[in-house]
Motif scaffolding. Structure first.
Motif, short mmCIF file in Angstrom:
data_model
loop_
_atom_site.label_atom_id
_atom_site.label_comp_id
_atom_site.label_asym_id
_atom_site.label_seq_id
_atom_site.Cartn_x
_atom_site.Cartn_y
_atom_site.Cartn_z
N LYS B 84 -41.99 -30.48 -2.98
CA LYS B 84 -42.23 -31.91 -3.22
C LYS B 84 -42.15 -32.69 -1.91
N LEU B 85 -41.13 -32.34 -1.12
CA LEU B 85 -40.95 -33.01 0.18
C LEU B 85 -42.18 -32.77 1.05
N ALA B 86 -42.65 -31.52 1.05
CA ALA B 86 -43.82 -31.18 1.87
C ALA B 86 -45.06 -31.92 1.35
N ASP B 87 -45.15 -32.04 0.03
CA ASP B 87 -46.28 -32.77 -0.56
C ASP B 87 -46.31 -34.21 -0.09
N SER B 88 -45.12 -34.80 0.06
CA SER B 88 -45.07 -36.20 0.48
C SER B 88 -45.61 -36.36 1.90
N VAL B 89 -45.59 -35.27 2.67
CA VAL B 89 -46.14 -35.35 4.03
C VAL B 89 -47.64 -35.06 4.02
N THR B 90 -48.04 -34.00 3.32
CA THR B 90 -49.44 -33.58 3.39
C THR B 90 -50.33 -34.32 2.40
N ASN B 91 -49.73 -34.80 1.29
CA ASN B 91 -50.49 -35.47 0.23
C ASN B 91 -51.54 -34.57 -0.40
N ASP B 92 -51.33 -33.27 -0.32
CA ASP B 92 -52.34 -32.35 -0.82
C ASP B 92 -51.66 -31.02 -1.12
N ARG B 93 -51.59 -30.67 -2.42
CA ARG B 93 -50.85 -29.47 -2.81
C ARG B 93 -51.46 -28.21 -2.20
N GLN B 264 -30.69 -30.75 11.63
CA GLN B 264 -31.57 -30.29 12.71
C GLN B 264 -32.61 -29.31 12.21
N ALA B 265 -32.18 -28.42 11.30
CA ALA B 265 -33.15 -27.47 10.72
C ALA B 265 -34.24 -28.23 9.98
N LEU B 266 -33.80 -29.27 9.23
CA LEU B 266 -34.75 -30.08 8.46
C LEU B 266 -35.71 -30.81 9.39
N ILE B 267 -35.16 -31.39 10.47
CA ILE B 267 -36.01 -32.13 11.41
C ILE B 267 -37.04 -31.20 12.03
N PHE B 268 -36.57 -30.03 12.47
CA PHE B 268 -37.49 -29.08 13.09
C PHE B 268 -38.60 -28.71 12.11
N ALA B 269 -38.21 -28.39 10.88
CA ALA B 269 -39.19 -27.96 9.88
C ALA B 269 -40.15 -29.10 9.55
N MET B 270 -39.60 -30.31 9.37
CA MET B 270 -40.46 -31.45 9.00
C MET B 270 -41.44 -31.77 10.11
N LEU B 271 -40.95 -31.73 11.37
CA LEU B 271 -41.85 -32.03 12.48
C LEU B 271 -42.95 -30.97 12.57
N THR B 272 -42.56 -29.71 12.35
CA THR B 272 -43.57 -28.66 12.36
C THR B 272 -44.61 -28.92 11.28
N LEU B 273 -44.10 -29.31 10.10
CA LEU B 273 -45.01 -29.63 8.99
C LEU B 273 -45.97 -30.76 9.37
N VAL B 274 -45.41 -31.79 10.03
CA VAL B 274 -46.24 -32.92 10.44
C VAL B 274 -47.28 -32.46 11.46
N TYR B 275 -46.87 -31.63 12.43
CA TYR B 275 -47.82 -31.14 13.44
C TYR B 275 -48.94 -30.36 12.77
N PHE B 276 -48.57 -29.50 11.82
CA PHE B 276 -49.59 -28.71 11.12
C PHE B 276 -50.54 -29.64 10.36
N THR B 277 -49.95 -30.63 9.69
CA THR B 277 -50.79 -31.54 8.90
C THR B 277 -51.74 -32.33 9.78
N VAL B 278 -51.19 -32.87 10.88
CA VAL B 278 -52.02 -33.67 11.78
C VAL B 278 -53.12 -32.79 12.38
N ALA B 279 -52.76 -31.56 12.74
CA ALA B 279 -53.75 -30.67 13.37
C ALA B 279 -54.87 -30.32 12.40
N SER B 280 -54.56 -30.32 11.10
CA SER B 280 -55.57 -29.88 10.14
C SER B 280 -56.40 -31.03 9.60
N THR B 281 -56.18 -32.26 10.12
CA THR B 281 -57.04 -33.36 9.71
C THR B 281 -57.98 -33.70 10.86
N ALA B 282 -59.25 -33.80 10.54
CA ALA B 282 -60.24 -34.10 11.56
C ALA B 282 -60.05 -35.53 12.08
#
Lengths: 165, 285
Positions: B84-93, B264-282
């Motif tokens: 759910k948390l990841a969904d709130s970042v990517t907005n796409d299941r 810190q683990a959460l921050i690292f994971a969330m930032l990674t998630l954000v980087y992945f999400t940003v990288a995958s949007t044109a």
């Protein structure tokens, strides 16, 4: 850069070792736990959604059936009502017919009887007249004590009878 | 007086050389070596993490049921929440499910590494060795993320992984244009008649793209130093507190470090998630 590497003891061998560590964890956790778990979870979600859908469908069907049942019942009641009405109407008709018929029969019997009575009355009168005639003849014979010739006799009798009448 | 002071200082320093120094070093100490490869105490700790996580994974994966019980239930609650948390970042299941395994396992790995550095015995059981004429204490174990090598490896993995993911998701040409914005330059002659402002806007876009390249390097630095700094600082803090008074006093700080570990683990994971999400949007606009 060298200072930096020395301060933090950055060693590419250790770096790769840690990458390998994480790689192992990534593979094992993904392959053995996360993948089947996620698959299971999505499958379950689908199943629950399907059964909820099914339940809704069943409910809908049930209400439909109940509605149809009620409709049928109402229809049957109406039909029964109609049948009863028809039956009573028919019964009434038959009754009145019977009454008519009976009345007619009675009338017929009465008429017949009247006619019969009238005929009998006529006959009785005729008989009575005949008897009276012979009585008158006898009486007259006795009175007169003498027999007239038969034609005069007849004339006299008729005359007498007519006058009696 | 001055001479007396000097002598006492000397005796003090002499005593110090006799005593075992117990200092928290910025880097991980080598414990033993296999051939040319030196095994450090942080690497040992990471291996323990690997073993624990693998065993846990196998235990959980072995009996997965349609109807969850006990352990599976708890794990599912965690995974569901994380999704759910990841969904709130990517907005796409769909996208979440692609990135999620990497990010979630990264979180677990970092979390366990952070927390294993707090267990009593980690950092306190070790051996003494002579280093530059000083007897130095070397612990056998040290929290895995309290070593810059670990955090740098993970940060590199996250950033390089996000770039690869971006290339896979939106294609190499589109991805290249995020950094070297050739599309924006090529658009200038075509659209200049319609909107003259483009001659100012698109060169700016081009330079912003170039800055993004530096941004990628900055991502590695920020991810690795943030995690390393926090966990290392926690170890230093705990050691310092233990030196002041070893009983009861460190307990609140232990809880603090537990929280820091998960954050810190959460921050690292969330930032990674954000980087992945940003990288995958044109690129938009």
């Amino acid at each position: 850069m060298n200072d930096f590497i020395n301060t933090f003891h950055v060693d590419w061998k250790l770096l790769i070792a840690q990458l390998v560590n994480f790689g192992i964890v990534l593979f094992v956790v993904w392959r053995f736990a996360l993948k089947p778990l996620l698959k299971n979870m999505t499958q379950r979600t689908k199943e629950i959604e399907k059964s909820l859908e099914d339940a809704k469908k069943i409910e809908r069907e049930l209400s439909d059936t109940e509605r149809i049942k009620a409709e049928r019942l109402l229809e049957a009641k109406k039909d029964a009502q109609v049948i009863i009405e028809q039956a009573s109407a028919q019964a009434e008709k038959i009754r009145t017919e019977k009454v008519q018929q009976t009345k007619a029969e009675v009338q017929e019997i009465v008429d017949k009887t009247k006619v019969q009575i009238a005929a009998e009355k006529e006959k009785m009168i005729a008989d009575a007249r005949k008897e009276l005639g012979s009585l008158v003849i006898a009486a007259t014979e006795k009175v007169i004590a003498k027999k007239l010739d038969s034609s005069a006799d007849r004339e006299l009798i008729d005359h007498t009878v007519h006058s009696v009448k | 007086m001055a001479a007396l002071a000097e002598t006492t200082q000397n005796t003090n320093s002499n005593q110090a050389t006799q005593e075992v120094t117990h200092e928290v070093t910025l880097f991980a100490e080598p414990v033993f070596s296999i051939g040319k490869f030196t095994v450090t105490n942080t690497l040992l700790n990471s291996w323990i993490v690997v073993v624990i996580l693998c065993i846990l994974a196998v235990i959980i994966g072995r009996k997965i049921n349609k109807v969850p019980k006990k352990l599976q239930n708890a794990v599912e609650i965690i995974v569901e929440g994380a999704l759910k948390l990841a969904d709130s970042v990517t907005n796409d299941r769909k996208k979440t499910l692609k990135i999620f395994p990497m990010v979630f396992i990264l979180f677990l790995f970092i979390l366990l590494n952070n927390w294993l550095g707090l267990i009593p015995g980690v950092g306190s059981i070790g051996y003494t060795t002579m280093q530059e004429g000083v007897k130095t204490f070397v612990p056998y174990f040290r929290g895995g993320t309290a070593d810059f090598n670990t955090t740098l490896a993970l940060a590199l993995l996250a950033v390089v992984g996000s770039n690869l993911f971006g290339i896979l998701m939106i294609g190499g040409w589109n991805y290249l244009n995020k950094f070297v914005n050739l599309k924006a330059l090529a658009a200038i002659p075509r659209k200049i008649m319609k909107e003259p402002a483009i001659i100012f806007v698109n060169p700016i876009k081009f330079f912003v793209g170039l800055i993004e390249i530096i941004g990628e390097v900055a991502k590695v630095a920020s991810l690795s130093f943030r995690l390393f700094g926090n966990i290392f600082a926690g170890e230093v803090l705990l050691t310092s507190i233990a030196v002041i008074f070893a009983f009861v006093l460190p307990i609140p700080f232990m809880f603090l470090e537990l929280i820091v570990g998960i954050i810190q683990a959460l921050i690292f994971a969330m930032l990674t998630l954000v980087y992945f999400t940003v990288a995958s949007t044109a690129e938009e606009h």
